[in-house]
Design a protein around this motif. Structure first.
Motif, mmCIF file in Angstrom:
data_model
loop_
_atom_site.group_PDB
_atom_site.id
_atom_site.type_symbol
_atom_site.label_atom_id
_atom_site.label_comp_id
_atom_site.label_asym_id
_atom_site.label_seq_id
_atom_site.Cartn_x
_atom_site.Cartn_y
_atom_site.Cartn_z
ATOM 1 N N GLY A 226 -27.126 3.744 -6.603
ATOM 2 C CA GLY A 226 -26.075 2.925 -7.203
ATOM 3 C C GLY A 226 -26.561 2.019 -8.309
ATOM 4 N N GLY A 227 -27.868 1.977 -8.557
ATOM 5 C CA GLY A 227 -28.419 1.086 -9.567
ATOM 6 C C GLY A 227 -28.252 1.621 -10.976
ATOM 7 N N ASP A 228 -28.207 0.710 -11.956
ATOM 8 C CA ASP A 228 -28.093 1.066 -13.371
ATOM 9 C C ASP A 228 -28.756 -0.010 -14.217
ATOM 10 O OD1 ASP A 228 -26.174 3.480 -13.763
ATOM 11 O OD2 ASP A 228 -25.115 2.218 -12.318
ATOM 12 N N VAL A 229 -29.228 0.373 -15.390
ATOM 13 C CA VAL A 229 -29.607 -0.588 -16.416
ATOM 14 C C VAL A 229 -28.351 -0.920 -17.209
ATOM 15 C CG1 VAL A 229 -30.992 -0.997 -18.485
ATOM 16 C CG2 VAL A 229 -31.971 0.257 -16.553
ATOM 17 N N LEU A 230 -28.081 -2.207 -17.375
ATOM 18 C CA LEU A 230 -26.841 -2.639 -18.007
ATOM 19 C C LEU A 230 -27.018 -3.100 -19.441
ATOM 20 C CD1 LEU A 230 -25.350 -4.699 -15.051
ATOM 21 C CD2 LEU A 230 -25.042 -2.284 -15.570
ATOM 22 N N GLU A 231 -28.168 -3.683 -19.762
ATOM 23 C CA GLU A 231 -28.356 -4.268 -21.087
ATOM 24 C C GLU A 231 -29.839 -4.432 -21.338
ATOM 25 O OE1 GLU A 231 -27.113 -8.344 -23.575
ATOM 26 O OE2 GLU A 231 -26.573 -8.131 -21.457
ATOM 27 N N PHE A 232 -30.257 -4.395 -22.608
ATOM 28 C CA PHE A 232 -31.654 -4.646 -22.944
ATOM 29 C C PHE A 232 -31.739 -5.350 -24.285
ATOM 30 C CE2 PHE A 232 -30.710 -0.599 -24.940
ATOM 31 C CZ PHE A 232 -31.336 -0.681 -26.172
ATOM 32 N N LYS A 233 -32.870 -6.022 -24.519
ATOM 33 C CA LYS A 233 -33.115 -6.704 -25.795
ATOM 34 C C LYS A 233 -34.612 -6.697 -26.081
ATOM 35 C CE LYS A 233 -29.222 -9.903 -25.131
ATOM 36 N NZ LYS A 233 -28.823 -11.306 -24.857
ATOM 37 N N TRP A 234 -34.965 -6.369 -27.321
ATOM 38 C CA TRP A 234 -36.346 -6.443 -27.747
ATOM 39 C C TRP A 234 -36.751 -7.891 -28.001
ATOM 40 C CZ3 TRP A 234 -39.858 -2.682 -27.701
ATOM 41 C CH2 TRP A 234 -39.444 -1.355 -27.738
ATOM 42 N N ALA A 235 -37.994 -8.239 -27.679
ATOM 43 C CA ALA A 235 -38.553 -9.506 -28.134
ATOM 44 C C ALA A 235 -38.640 -9.472 -29.651
ATOM 45 C CB ALA A 235 -39.937 -9.727 -27.530
ATOM 46 N N PRO A 236 -38.438 -10.595 -30.325
ATOM 47 C CA PRO A 236 -38.496 -10.597 -31.788
ATOM 48 C C PRO A 236 -39.814 -10.079 -32.358
ATOM 49 C CG PRO A 236 -37.442 -12.600 -31.016
ATOM 50 C CD PRO A 236 -37.960 -11.890 -29.804
ATOM 51 N N ASP A 237 -40.922 -10.236 -31.599
ATOM 52 C CA ASP A 237 -42.201 -9.726 -32.093
ATOM 53 C C ASP A 237 -42.506 -8.320 -31.581
ATOM 54 O OD1 ASP A 237 -42.892 -10.094 -29.445
ATOM 55 O OD2 ASP A 237 -44.502 -11.528 -29.827
ATOM 56 N N SER A 238 -41.551 -7.691 -30.911
ATOM 57 C CA SER A 238 -41.651 -6.308 -30.405
ATOM 58 C C SER A 238 -42.692 -6.134 -29.303
ATOM 59 C CB SER A 238 -41.963 -5.317 -31.545
ATOM 60 O OG SER A 238 -41.007 -5.390 -32.565
ATOM 61 N N SER A 239 -43.217 -7.229 -28.765
ATOM 62 C CA SER A 239 -44.276 -7.124 -27.763
ATOM 63 C C SER A 239 -43.762 -6.683 -26.399
ATOM 64 C CB SER A 239 -44.992 -8.470 -27.612
ATOM 65 O OG SER A 239 -44.084 -9.481 -27.173
ATOM 66 N N ARG A 240 -42.504 -6.988 -26.111
ATOM 67 C CA ARG A 240 -41.938 -6.640 -24.808
ATOM 68 C C ARG A 240 -40.465 -6.295 -24.978
ATOM 69 N NH1 ARG A 240 -45.571 -8.084 -20.811
ATOM 70 N NH2 ARG A 240 -44.056 -7.752 -19.149
ATOM 71 N N ILE A 241 -39.916 -5.671 -23.948
ATOM 72 C CA ILE A 241 -38.488 -5.406 -23.883
ATOM 73 C C ILE A 241 -37.981 -5.965 -22.563
ATOM 74 C CG2 ILE A 241 -38.764 -3.078 -22.890
ATOM 75 C CD1 ILE A 241 -36.333 -2.261 -24.623
ATOM 76 N N ALA A 242 -36.861 -6.664 -22.610
ATOM 77 C CA ALA A 242 -36.256 -7.241 -21.411
ATOM 78 C C ALA A 242 -34.958 -6.497 -21.113
ATOM 79 C CB ALA A 242 -35.975 -8.727 -21.607
ATOM 80 N N TYR A 243 -34.639 -6.379 -19.837
ATOM 81 C CA TYR A 243 -33.405 -5.677 -19.477
ATOM 82 C C TYR A 243 -32.834 -6.207 -18.174
ATOM 83 C CZ TYR A 243 -36.421 -2.787 -16.394
ATOM 84 O OH TYR A 243 -37.302 -2.343 -15.433
ATOM 85 N N LEU A 244 -31.520 -6.038 -18.025
ATOM 86 C CA LEU A 244 -30.811 -6.372 -16.794
ATOM 87 C C LEU A 244 -30.520 -5.090 -16.035
ATOM 88 C CD1 LEU A 244 -28.119 -9.015 -17.876
ATOM 89 C CD2 LEU A 244 -30.386 -9.415 -16.910
ATOM 90 N N ALA A 245 -30.788 -5.111 -14.740
ATOM 91 C CA ALA A 245 -30.531 -3.931 -13.910
ATOM 92 C C ALA A 245 -30.464 -4.332 -12.449
ATOM 93 C CB ALA A 245 -31.631 -2.887 -14.108
ATOM 94 N N ASP A 246 -29.699 -3.568 -11.677
ATOM 95 C CA ASP A 246 -29.807 -3.668 -10.220
ATOM 96 C C ASP A 246 -30.785 -2.577 -9.784
ATOM 97 O OD1 ASP A 246 -27.915 -1.768 -10.952
ATOM 98 O OD2 ASP A 246 -26.558 -2.190 -9.285
ATOM 99 N N GLU A 247 -32.029 -2.774 -10.161
ATOM 100 C CA GLU A 247 -33.085 -1.784 -9.991
ATOM 101 C C GLU A 247 -33.601 -1.730 -8.565
ATOM 102 O OE1 GLU A 247 -37.573 -1.668 -11.716
ATOM 103 O OE2 GLU A 247 -35.996 -1.450 -13.220
ATOM 104 N N GLU A 248 -33.683 -2.906 -7.906
ATOM 105 C CA GLU A 248 -34.317 -2.977 -6.590
ATOM 106 C C GLU A 248 -33.318 -3.133 -5.453
ATOM 107 O OE1 GLU A 248 -37.118 -6.132 -7.005
ATOM 108 O OE2 GLU A 248 -38.436 -5.004 -8.356
#
Length: 544
Positions: free
Chosen positions: A87-109
């Motif tokens: 039932g889990g999904d990734v809902l949204e993501f955003k790159w860090a301005p310096d491209s070093s990381r990507i953040a995302y919202l999910a009911d992953e666990e």
């Protein structure tokens, strides 16, 4: 796409899945990625450094939307999100301005527990900046700081259904959880918007502004706070009446002020424009006319890119006649920059040139709802100083929208200027000279649907059914020439279309990414192409 959630966690997940399902229903069925059913890319974004593209797709399991990153140099695709629970999904993501990381919202666990995750672009170093949330807890929105060192997020981390503002270090090791920045929220109250100070090199760069109804239910006031949780300041006026509230706000690009729209005056049901100091309590200046005409209101507003002035639309002089004004941040030098309009006429939209020298706007001064494109001096010496830069339009013709070139040398716009009911692409210089049609000649029922400038202003990309009715493909054109355009998307399967596209975000402007069902009808995949030809179109999303 951008998901904004408040109050109910199940509604959060339900609305996200509903939106994904709607997109797929429009684009075709999705599937399990093994060839038995179609699958789809539903969202994508290129990293700020132009090296990676992230996307959400149900690439491996039907209706299970996961996050992937493709390295453009090698075309290596990595699943960034971890193994999702049922039932889990990734809902949204955003790159860090310096491209070093990507953040995302999910009911992953845990299903229906929306948490915040970050990873490096290669999928390594998974972190949970908000820590481990318990049952019935969710992160509902987040934003990177401009220097990429922190993430601010909204979550009911401490009290169920009380969504406070927190700040966290994106690469911190669990079980750390973020620092609460807001204070005093109780059940039934909420934060509805927040934004980091935009310039990481200017003062106040570690402050966040937010809107909350901390004092009275539904009465939203404007606060700023340091990213470590200290120094919270009420920077809008104290509101005492039910119905009063700050509607919207925007930081000055140099962090020096915050502008906001509010019905701040007690007993008056009018929306006016104010500025405030981001650090000084209740140091508010009304910058729209004092007073507005009876019944008047301020609509859209925007800072000049150099923070010198604010432009806004308002029926400041005559009720229901919306004109364009600019003003200094201290409230002086309030000037009307559009021409005098009459009843049933209005300024519909405006945008600053990137060098802050000029404002372009759409208005219908000649015929009701026939919107023409104008440019104006934002600080005229003696009355409005404007120029109509689109050509004369007839009944039922109109300029649809416009975009400044990044170098501020031209404005591109979509209009049925040449032929009624056929929307084509034009460019013009701010003084009205060199008005050119730069898209190809379109026939009946054909239209240019969307345009985007290359970051270096060298070309314009646009989506149009230029060659075949209802077959939308991707083109680029030289903004300084007539008939110097080229198709850059690949050959389409029967019924296929380009749905979305974006430029290489760097000043190289060396490639475009687009989403299309190019190879298989209703299977939406990602492609990389050059801006000057379509001889090297490459599919970059995973195998579907």
């Amino acid at each position: 796409m951008k998901f904004r959630y408040h109050k109910r966690k199940l509604w959060v997940k339900g609305m996200a899945v509903l939106l994904l399902s709607f997109l797929l229903a429009c684009n075709g069925d999705n599937g399990n990625g093994d060839g038995s059913e179609p699958s789809d890319v539903v969202d994508f974004q290129t990293s700020p450094d132009g090296d990676f593209v992230a996307y959400i797709a149900d690439q491996y399991r039907d209706e299970v939307f996961e996050l992937f990153v493709v390295e453009l140099a090698t075309r290596t695709v990595t699943q960034i999100s971890g193994t999702l629970v049922s039932g889990g999904d990734v809902l949204e993501f955003k790159w860090a301005p310096d491209s070093s990381r990507i953040a995302y919202l999910a009911d992953e666990e845990a299903n229906d527990v929306i948490e915040l995750f970050t990873k490096k672009p290669d999928g390594s170093d998974k972190q949970k900046p908000a820590g481990n949330l318990g049952p019935l807890r969710d992160v509902i929105d987040f934003a990177w700081s401009p220097d990429s060192l922190r993430i601010a997020y909204l979550a009911d981390q401490d009290i169920d259904d009380v969504f406070d503002l927190y700040s966290a270090i994106p690469a911190i090791t669990p079980p750390f959880s973020g620092t609460k920045l807001s204070s005093g929220l109780v059940p039934g109250r909420e934060i509805i918007d927040f934004a980091w100070a935009p310039d990481p090199l200017q003062p106040f760069n570690n402050r966040i502004a937010f809107l909350a109804d901390k004092v009275l239910d539904g009465v939203y006031e404007l606060y700023t706070v340091l990213s470590n949780g200290s120094g919270e300041v009420l920077v809008s006026s104290n509101f005492f009446d039910i119905g009063q509230k700050v509607e919207t706000f925007a930081w000055a690009p140099d962090n020096s002020k915050i502008a906001f729209r509010a019905d701040q005056e007690v007993g008056k049901d009018i929306i006016e424009l104010f500025t405030t100091d981001p650090l000084t309590p209740v140091n508010v200046i009304k910058v729209s006319a004092n007073p507005l005409v009876d019944g008047g209101n301020v609509g859209k507003f925007a800072w000049a890119p150099d923070s010198s002035r604010i432009a806004y639309i308002a029926d400041q002089e005559n009720d229901n006649i919306f004109e364009l004004f600019t003003v200094l941040p201290d409230g002086t030098s309030n000037k009307k920059v559009s021409e005098d309009l009459d009843t049933n006429e209005e300024v519909l939209e405006f945008a600053w040139a990137f060098d802050s020298s000029t404002v372009a706007y759409l208005a219908d001064p000649e015929r009701d709802s026939v919107y023409e494109l104008f440019t104006a001096d934002p600080d005229p010496i003696a009355g409005p100083d404007f120029t109509r830069v689109s050509l004369a339009l007839g009944v039922d013709q109109s300029v649809e929208d416009f975009v400044w070139s990044p170098d501020s040398f031209q404005v591109a716009y979509r209009a049925d200027q040449a032929t009624p009911d056929i929307i084509e692409l034009f460019t013009v210089e701010p003084d009205g000279s060199n008005n050119r049609k730069v898209s190809g000649s379109l026939g009946p029922d054909q239209n240019v649907e969307e345009l985007k400038w290359a970051p270096d202003s060298s070309r314009i990309a646009y989506r149009a059914d230029q060659d075949s009715n209802d077959v939308f493909e991707l083109y680029t054109t030289n903004p300084l020439a007539v008939s110097d355009f080229v198709k850059v998307s690949g050959a389409m399967v029967a019924g296929g279309n380009v749905e979305e596209f974006e430029w290489d975000p760097t000043l190289n402007s060396s490639f475009l990414i687009y989403r299309a069902d190019q190879d298989t009808l209703d299977v939406f995949e990602l492609y990389n192409t050059r801006p000057d030809n379509n001889t090297n179109v490459i599919k970059i999303s995973g195998p579907f």
